[in-house]
Design a protein around this motif. Structure first.
Motif, PDB file in Angstrom:
ATOM      1  N   LEU A  54      63.793-119.593  40.076  1.00 21.78           N
ATOM      2  CA  LEU A  54      64.856-118.747  39.523  1.00 21.78           C
ATOM      3  C   LEU A  54      64.988-117.460  40.321  1.00 21.78           C
ATOM      4  O   LEU A  54      66.110-117.036  40.655  1.00 21.78           O
ATOM      5  N   GLN A  55      63.871-116.832  40.645  1.00 19.09           N
ATOM      6  CA  GLN A  55      63.933-115.590  41.409  1.00 19.09           C
ATOM      7  C   GLN A  55      64.575-115.809  42.777  1.00 19.09           C
ATOM      8  O   GLN A  55      65.446-115.038  43.204  1.00 19.09           O
ATOM      9  N   ALA A  56      64.161-116.876  43.465  1.00 19.30           N
ATOM     10  CA  ALA A  56      64.714-117.145  44.793  1.00 19.30           C
ATOM     11  C   ALA A  56      66.211-117.413  44.721  1.00 19.30           C
ATOM     12  O   ALA A  56      66.989-116.929  45.566  1.00 19.30           O
ATOM     13  N   ASP A  57      66.641-118.162  43.713  1.00 25.36           N
ATOM     14  CA  ASP A  57      68.070-118.472  43.566  1.00 25.36           C
ATOM     15  C   ASP A  57      68.885-117.211  43.317  1.00 25.36           C
ATOM     16  O   ASP A  57      69.943-117.002  43.933  1.00 25.36           O
ATOM     17  N   LEU A  58      68.401-116.371  42.412  1.00 23.26           N
ATOM     18  CA  LEU A  58      69.151-115.157  42.081  1.00 23.26           C
ATOM     19  C   LEU A  58      69.199-114.195  43.264  1.00 23.26           C
ATOM     20  O   LEU A  58      70.254-113.609  43.557  1.00 23.26           O
ATOM     21  N   MET A  59      68.073-114.028  43.934  1.00 22.66           N
ATOM     22  CA  MET A  59      68.053-113.113  45.079  1.00 22.66           C
ATOM     23  C   MET A  59      68.996-113.584  46.181  1.00 22.66           C
ATOM     24  O   MET A  59      69.718-112.780  46.777  1.00 22.66           O
ATOM     25  N   GLN A  60      68.999-114.891  46.441  1.00 24.66           N
ATOM     26  CA  GLN A  60      69.889-115.419  47.473  1.00 24.66           C
ATOM     27  C   GLN A  60      71.359-115.246  47.077  1.00 24.66           C
ATOM     28  O   GLN A  60      72.186-114.817  47.892  1.00 24.66           O
ATOM     29  N   GLU A  61      71.661-115.555  45.824  1.00 27.25           N
ATOM     30  CA  GLU A  61      73.044-115.455  45.348  1.00 27.25           C
ATOM     31  C   GLU A  61      73.537-114.017  45.378  1.00 27.25           C
ATOM     32  O   GLU A  61      74.647-113.745  45.857  1.00 27.25           O
ATOM     33  N   TRP A  62      72.707-113.104  44.899  1.00 26.24           N
ATOM     34  CA  TRP A  62      73.137-111.714  44.826  1.00 26.24           C
ATOM     35  C   TRP A  62      73.149-111.060  46.202  1.00 26.24           C
ATOM     36  O   TRP A  62      73.960-110.173  46.461  1.00 26.24           O
ATOM     37  N   GLN A 119      65.679 -93.151  43.131  1.00 23.96           N
ATOM     38  CA  GLN A 119      67.118 -92.889  43.175  1.00 23.96           C
ATOM     39  C   GLN A 119      67.958 -94.152  43.238  1.00 23.96           C
ATOM     40  O   GLN A 119      69.152 -94.116  42.922  1.00 23.96           O
ATOM     41  N   THR A 120      67.352 -95.275  43.625  1.00 25.60           N
ATOM     42  CA  THR A 120      68.167 -96.446  43.938  1.00 25.60           C
ATOM     43  C   THR A 120      67.709 -97.750  43.294  1.00 25.60           C
ATOM     44  O   THR A 120      68.410 -98.752  43.387  1.00 25.60           O
ATOM     45  N   LEU A 121      66.559 -97.772  42.651  1.00 22.85           N
ATOM     46  CA  LEU A 121      66.015 -99.036  42.139  1.00 22.85           C
ATOM     47  C   LEU A 121      66.535 -99.325  40.736  1.00 22.85           C
ATOM     48  O   LEU A 121      66.626 -98.436  39.887  1.00 22.85           O
ATOM     49  N   LEU A 122      66.851-100.615  40.492  1.00 22.41           N
ATOM     50  CA  LEU A 122      67.347-101.029  39.180  1.00 22.41           C
ATOM     51  C   LEU A 122      66.882-102.444  38.886  1.00 22.41           C
ATOM     52  O   LEU A 122      66.922-103.318  39.754  1.00 22.41           O
ATOM     53  N   GLY A 123      66.454-102.652  37.652  1.00 28.94           N
ATOM     54  CA  GLY A 123      66.071-103.978  37.208  1.00 28.94           C
ATOM     55  C   GLY A 123      67.207-104.647  36.456  1.00 28.94           C
ATOM     56  O   GLY A 123      67.869-104.021  35.625  1.00 28.94           O
ATOM     57  N   LEU A 124      67.445-105.924  36.767  1.00 29.68           N
ATOM     58  CA  LEU A 124      68.466-106.725  36.095  1.00 29.68           C
ATOM     59  C   LEU A 124      67.795-107.832  35.285  1.00 29.68           C
ATOM     60  O   LEU A 124      66.606-108.109  35.453  1.00 29.68           O
ATOM     61  N   PRO A 125      68.534-108.491  34.399  1.00 29.55           N
ATOM     62  CA  PRO A 125      67.934-109.536  33.566  1.00 29.55           C
ATOM     63  C   PRO A 125      67.244-110.622  34.396  1.00 29.55           C
ATOM     64  O   PRO A 125      67.758-111.070  35.426  1.00 29.55           O
ATOM     65  N   PHE A 126      66.072-111.034  33.907  1.00 30.54           N
ATOM     66  CA  PHE A 126      65.312-112.112  34.547  1.00 30.54           C
ATOM     67  C   PHE A 126      64.411-112.743  33.502  1.00 30.54           C
ATOM     68  O   PHE A 126      63.506-112.094  32.980  1.00 30.54           O
ATOM     69  N   PHE A 127      64.650-114.002  33.200  1.00 27.46           N
ATOM     70  CA  PHE A 127      63.808-114.707  32.229  1.00 27.46           C
ATOM     71  C   PHE A 127      64.099-116.196  32.306  1.00 27.46           C
ATOM     72  O   PHE A 127      65.195-116.618  32.690  1.00 27.46           O
ATOM     73  N   LEU A 128      63.097-116.992  31.970  1.00 27.93           N
ATOM     74  CA  LEU A 128      63.287-118.436  31.907  1.00 27.93           C
ATOM     75  C   LEU A 128      64.282-118.767  30.808  1.00 27.93           C
ATOM     76  O   LEU A 128      64.264-118.158  29.737  1.00 27.93           O
ATOM     77  N   GLY A 129      65.161-119.725  31.085  1.00 23.04           N
ATOM     78  CA  GLY A 129      66.167-120.096  30.097  1.00 23.04           C
ATOM     79  C   GLY A 129      67.465-119.349  30.244  1.00 23.04           C
ATOM     80  O   GLY A 129      68.347-119.462  29.373  1.00 23.04           O
ATOM     81  N   ALA A 177      54.249-115.740  40.221  1.00 24.10           N
ATOM     82  CA  ALA A 177      54.878-115.899  38.903  1.00 24.10           C
ATOM     83  C   ALA A 177      55.640-114.630  38.535  1.00 24.10           C
ATOM     84  O   ALA A 177      55.189-113.851  37.697  1.00 24.10           O
ATOM     85  N   PRO A 178      56.792-114.398  39.163  1.00 25.73           N
ATOM     86  CA  PRO A 178      57.550-113.168  38.873  1.00 25.73           C
ATOM     87  C   PRO A 178      57.966-113.110  37.409  1.00 25.73           C
ATOM     88  O   PRO A 178      58.337-114.121  36.815  1.00 25.73           O
ATOM     89  N   THR A 179      57.896-111.909  36.842  1.00 24.00           N
ATOM     90  CA  THR A 179      58.258-111.730  35.436  1.00 24.00           C
ATOM     91  C   THR A 179      59.447-110.801  35.255  1.00 24.00           C
ATOM     92  O   THR A 179      59.954-110.673  34.144  1.00 24.00           O
ATOM     93  N   LEU A 180      59.879-110.141  36.323  1.00 21.71           N
ATOM     94  CA  LEU A 180      61.095-109.329  36.280  1.00 21.71           C
ATOM     95  C   LEU A 180      61.666-109.247  37.684  1.00 21.71           C
ATOM     96  O   LEU A 180      61.031-109.665  38.653  1.00 21.71           O
ATOM     97  N   LEU A 181      62.874-108.717  37.794  1.00 19.43           N
ATOM     98  CA  LEU A 181      63.559-108.701  39.083  1.00 19.43           C
ATOM     99  C   LEU A 181      64.212-107.341  39.304  1.00 19.43           C
ATOM    100  O   LEU A 181      65.078-106.927  38.526  1.00 19.43           O
ATOM    101  N   CYS A 182      63.762-106.659  40.360  1.00 17.53           N
ATOM    102  CA  CYS A 182      64.293-105.340  40.701  1.00 17.53           C
ATOM    103  C   CYS A 182      64.945-105.381  42.068  1.00 17.53           C
ATOM    104  O   CYS A 182      64.494-106.102  42.968  1.00 17.53           O
ATOM    105  N   MET A 183      65.964-104.595  42.236  1.00 20.54           N
ATOM    106  CA  MET A 183      66.647-104.465  43.520  1.00 20.54           C
ATOM    107  C   MET A 183      66.833-102.992  43.827  1.00 20.54           C
ATOM    108  O   MET A 183      66.823-102.141  42.934  1.00 20.54           O
ATOM    109  N   ARG A 184      66.997-102.715  45.114  1.00 21.64           N
ATOM    110  CA  ARG A 184      67.359-101.370  45.520  1.00 21.64           C
ATOM    111  C   ARG A 184      68.800-101.384  46.000  1.00 21.64           C
ATOM    112  O   ARG A 184      69.165-102.154  46.886  1.00 21.64           O
TER     113      ARG A 184
END
Length: 385
Positions: A266-274, A354-364, A295-302
């Motif tokens: 899921l993490q790899a798919d979302l990161m590639q898509e975004w 100044q630039t980091l933000l977490g977006l939704p990430f969860f199984l299901g 086993a990533p439990t959340l997803l952050c981007m800058r």
């Protein structure tokens, strides 16, 4: 009324907890034994299973009620000087700092690596040239593991003990043949959820046993110690893991590999898509020398800049998508901590804040939820080009 107004919120996290019917056999075992706490059969079984998976002798491991108390008790067990200074990353959850303070010590806030977002041995070495520290408490940021061989060399060269706050890193952080101390969380949002719980692993002689004793008020339960059972040996706390939480942990352990793989996919798919829709304008946490995140439990981007982050937050709010500025404000910017910490220069942590933000990430996550997030990202980032 717009569609966004009637749609339900996309949650930031959804706990990956076992269903009631999966727990029932374990709860029945607990009830039959009439043992609900105080290192009961299920806690001991969980400890044996974890020791085997971590390739660790049982005497080097103990459970605790939660990782925060685990950190406090490990620091207490190290017998540091009163008021000792403990080096920690400025970019971390508040519990890392409060555990130090509650143990009677002073946090020293250091910078993190710009790519891995970790406090590294190199950064710690530089900090030790500026200020005398008595211990180092690196954090496995968002579960990213540390290079334990490198931290072992740091301990050997400096004589300063290192304790890894590996709260989010079960399954990713290993000792890998090195000496060291790890504290994991089994909180409901972590990769091995038990509702609440923690795990201390240490090759330091006697440390795990000391933590176990401290978690049981500090009283003697060793019949070979030459002291009556119940004699107070040290000033501990009540930080034992319950049989209820051990039951949840045992069920979670049975399906950990399967769920960890799903999280990675899921993490790899979302990161590639975004990343594709952003035109490669997003930055992600890079793998450090300690190995991959299993086993990533959340997803952050800058985001490219603070304005882009603010625009994305506003758009997500309008689209009913939850976001989080993880680990912000930085520890040195929290009024409760400012007078209790020593702050070193932390330009990388300041920039991340100044630039980091977490977006939704969860199984299901549903396709509708994923599409809604992607659409908002595309809209905001397109306007910023």
């Amino acid at each position: 009324m717009s569609l966004a107004q009637v749609e339900s919120w996309v949650p930031l996290l959804v706990p990956d907890m076992p269903a009631p019917h999966e727990l029932l056999p374990w709860l029945e075992r607990m009830h039959a034994a009439r043992h609900y706490s105080n290192f009961g059969p299920l806690v001991c079984e969980l400890e044996r299973e974890l020791a085997q998976r971590l390739n660790t002798p049982s005497e080097q491991l103990t459970t605790v009620a939660n990782a925060t108390q685990g950190l406090e008790l490990v620091l207490q067990a190290l017998d540091l000087p009163a008021g000792a200074r403990v080096l920690v990353p400025a970019f971390t959850f508040v519990a890392t700092a409060t555990a130090i303070i509650r143990a009677g010590y002073q946090p020293v806030l250091a910078d993190v690596d710009a790519d891995s977002w970790l406090l590294t041995p190199e950064i710690a070495q530089a900090a030790c040239q500026q200020i005398d520290v008595h211990a180092v408490l690196p954090v496995a940021t968002f579960g990213m593991p540390h290079d334990m061989q490198a931290w072992h060399r740091f301990e050997q060269e400096t004589g300063v003990p290192v304790v890894i706050d590996a709260a989010a890193a079960y399954g990713s952080q290993w000792l890998n043949g090195a000496e060291g101390t790890l504290v994991f969380s089994l909180h409901t949002t972590k990769s091995l959820p038990a509702g609440e719980g923690g795990l201390v692993v240490s090759t330091r002689p006697g440390l795990a046993a000391k933590v176990r004793q401290l978690s049981n008020f500090g009283i003697n339960l060793d019949p070979t110690a030459g002291l009556p059972a119940g004699t107070l040996i040290s000033l501990g706390s009540n930080a034992k893991m319950s049989e209820y939480h051990a039951a949840i942990g045992l069920v979670s352990l049975q399906k950990w590999e399967c769920h960890a793989q799903k999280r990675r996919v899921l993490q790899a798919d979302l990161m590639q898509e975004w990343q594709q829709i952003s035109g490669d304008s997003l930055a992600w946490q890079a793998q450090g020398p300690g190995g991959p995140l299993m086993a990533p439990t959340l997803l952050c981007m800058r985001l490219p800049d603070a304005h882009a982050r603010a625009a994305l937050e506003r758009a997500c709010q309008q689209a009913r998508i939850m976001t989080r500025r993880w680990y912000q404000p930085l520890l040195q910017h929290m009024a409760v901590l400012q007078q209790r910490c020593v702050s070193l220069d932390a330009p990388n942590a300041q920039a991340m804040a100044q630039t980091l933000l977490g977006l939704p990430f969860f199984l299901g996550m549903t396709l509708e939820q994923r599409h809604r997030i992607t659409a908002v990202l595309e809209q905001v980032l397109k306007n910023k080009k």
